[in-house]
Design a protein around this motif. Structure first.
Motif, PDB file in Angstrom:
ATOM      1  N   ARG A   1     -18.557   7.410  -9.380  1.00  0.00           N
ATOM      2  CA  ARG A   1     -20.169   7.784  -9.209  1.00  0.00           C
ATOM      3  C   ARG A   1     -20.621   7.270  -7.862  1.00  0.00           C
ATOM      4  NH1 ARG A   1     -22.891   4.506 -13.113  1.00  0.00           N
ATOM      5  NH2 ARG A   1     -22.487   2.899 -11.606  1.00  0.00           N
ATOM      6  N   ASP A   2     -20.476   5.889  -7.674  1.00  0.00           N
ATOM      7  CA  ASP A   2     -20.671   5.057  -6.604  1.00  0.00           C
ATOM      8  C   ASP A   2     -20.029   5.468  -5.217  1.00  0.00           C
ATOM      9  OD1 ASP A   2     -22.448   3.949  -8.406  1.00  0.00           O
ATOM     10  OD2 ASP A   2     -21.145   1.965  -8.476  1.00  0.00           O
TER      11      ASP A   2
ATOM     12  N   GLN B   1     -18.909   8.678  -4.650  1.00  0.00           N
ATOM     13  CA  GLN B   1     -19.734   9.818  -4.258  1.00  0.00           C
ATOM     14  C   GLN B   1     -21.031   9.471  -3.502  1.00  0.00           C
ATOM     15  OE1 GLN B   1     -19.207  13.741  -6.751  1.00  0.00           O
ATOM     16  NE2 GLN B   1     -19.058  11.970  -8.304  1.00  0.00           N
ATOM     17  N   LEU B   2     -21.847   8.719  -4.163  1.00  0.00           N
ATOM     18  CA  LEU B   2     -23.224   8.619  -3.501  1.00  0.00           C
ATOM     19  C   LEU B   2     -22.872   7.783  -2.134  1.00  0.00           C
ATOM     20  CD1 LEU B   2     -24.949   6.884  -6.690  1.00  0.00           C
ATOM     21  CD2 LEU B   2     -25.168   9.171  -5.540  1.00  0.00           C
TER      22      LEU B   2
ATOM     23  N   GLU C   1     -24.849  11.767  -2.770  1.00  0.00           N
ATOM     24  CA  GLU C   1     -24.966  12.686  -4.054  1.00  0.00           C
ATOM     25  C   GLU C   1     -23.845  12.634  -4.991  1.00  0.00           C
ATOM     26  OE1 GLU C   1     -25.578  16.933  -4.016  1.00  0.00           O
ATOM     27  OE2 GLU C   1     -24.244  17.102  -2.176  1.00  0.00           O
ATOM     28  N   GLU C   2     -24.177  12.888  -6.075  1.00  0.00           N
ATOM     29  CA  GLU C   2     -23.115  12.944  -7.088  1.00  0.00           C
ATOM     30  C   GLU C   2     -22.822  14.341  -7.205  1.00  0.00           C
ATOM     31  OE1 GLU C   2     -21.923  10.950 -11.533  1.00  0.00           O
ATOM     32  OE2 GLU C   2     -24.069  10.885 -10.830  1.00  0.00           O
TER      33      GLU C   2
ATOM     34  N   VAL D   1     -20.529  15.345 -11.251  1.00  0.00           N
ATOM     35  CA  VAL D   1     -21.204  14.527 -12.262  1.00  0.00           C
ATOM     36  C   VAL D   1     -20.660  13.854 -13.208  1.00  0.00           C
ATOM     37  CG1 VAL D   1     -23.236  14.395 -13.536  1.00  0.00           C
ATOM     38  CG2 VAL D   1     -23.259  15.923 -11.416  1.00  0.00           C
TER      39      VAL D   1
ATOM     40  N   SER E   1     -22.076  10.706 -14.235  1.00  0.00           N
ATOM     41  CA  SER E   1     -23.216   9.668 -15.025  1.00  0.00           C
ATOM     42  C   SER E   1     -23.674  10.213 -16.492  1.00  0.00           C
ATOM     43  CB  SER E   1     -24.411   9.867 -14.096  1.00  0.00           C
ATOM     44  OG  SER E   1     -24.019   9.230 -13.014  1.00  0.00           O
TER      45      SER E   1
ATOM     46  N   GLU F   1     -11.750  13.522  -6.394  1.00  0.00           N
ATOM     47  CA  GLU F   1     -12.401  14.385  -7.404  1.00  0.00           C
ATOM     48  C   GLU F   1     -11.181  15.536  -8.221  1.00  0.00           C
ATOM     49  OE1 GLU F   1     -14.369  19.194  -7.319  1.00  0.00           O
ATOM     50  OE2 GLU F   1     -14.993  17.444  -5.746  1.00  0.00           O
TER      51      GLU F   1
END
Length: 256
Positions: free
Chosen positions: A102-103, A105-106, A111-112, A115, A117, A189
């Motif tokens: 997640r981090d 990607q940010l 952006e995530e 997803v 999260s 991914e």
């Protein structure tokens, strides 16, 4: 005539996606050991469970085959929560992995895009009369509890306190984040997608705590071996009533 005998254990195969979706949470009871999987760069190092976990899964993903990571053993606290007797190291590592992704990607995409999260780290739990946002994995033991909670909720990693019981978690997070950086956006991914859809485990659900510990004792766990104190604690807990464990577990863990 077919006789329908009742069993004490419900054993089902799952991919990670199906384990982490659904209306349930997992809780690591207070009497369980802290997160101990280690991260070491040298391949000759004895304790490098996180590295080996990643290496094995990544190699399997390149072969295009499903990969089995073992089992988890739980007993039910209530219909919405399952207590982990075995498998907490694997599930905690997966939570750290998805948090790092997640981090990543940010950091790279702002952006995530893929997803993770919700629902894999946190989700809206539906309880009769109300819904609530909860963490998928909760650690009861104070060693590392706050670190994992803040990590799953998306706090910036540098703002999360690292204490004695969470040092290994932070090291695992740093390893995961660097792994994704080295692989890049596309390969990362694909790797996460592979984990969710093609990494398998067996979920053994016991009727009660005693039954869960019986099957735990009879199975070999891949990962860091239990040391003498862990085995001694198990023997102590085996003699106690379930309702007495919470009161005694913190004191016993502190002693060790």
């Amino acid at each position: 005539m077919v006789v329908d005998y009742k069993t004490k254990y419900d054993v089902n195969p799952h991919v990670i996606y199906s384990i982490l979706t659904g209306n349930h949470t997992f809780r690591v009871p207070n009497f369980q050991r802290e997160y101990v999987w280690a991260t070491k760069e040298k391949e000759t190092a004895t304790d490098r469970q996180v590295n080996a976990f990643f290496d094995d899964i990544y190699e399997a993903s390149k072969q295009g085959e499903n990969y089995y990571i073992g089992s988890i053993i739980t007993y039910e606290g209530n219909e919405f929560e399952h207590f982990l007797v075995d498998g907490q190291q694997r599930l905690t590592t997966l939570m750290i992995l998805f948090s790092a992704y997640r981090d990543f990607q940010l950091s790279e995409l702002q952006e995530e895009k893929y997803v993770v999260s919700d629902p894999y780290l946190r989700f809206d739990q539906k309880i009769p009369g109300r819904n609530r946002k909860v963490d998928k994995l909760i650690i009861s033991n104070k060693s590392g509890r706050e670190f994992l909670k803040d990590l799953l909720r998306g706090f910036e990693i540098e703002s999360i306190d690292v204490r004695v019981g969470s040092k290994a978690m932070r090291e695992a997070y740093d390893f995961c984040f660097e792994f994704f950086q080295n692989k890049g956006v596309s390969d990362s991914e694909a790797f996460v997608d592979y984990i969710l859809k093609h990494v398998e485990l067996s979920w053994i659900q016991a009727d009660d705590m005693e039954s869960a510990f019986i099957v735990f004792e009879r199975m070999n766990d891949r990962g860091k071996d239990l040391d003498v104190s862990d085995k001694f604690k198990y023997l102590i807990f085996q003699q106690d009533k379930e309702e007495d464990l919470e009161a005694q577990s913190s004191e016993i863990n502190d002693i060790w």
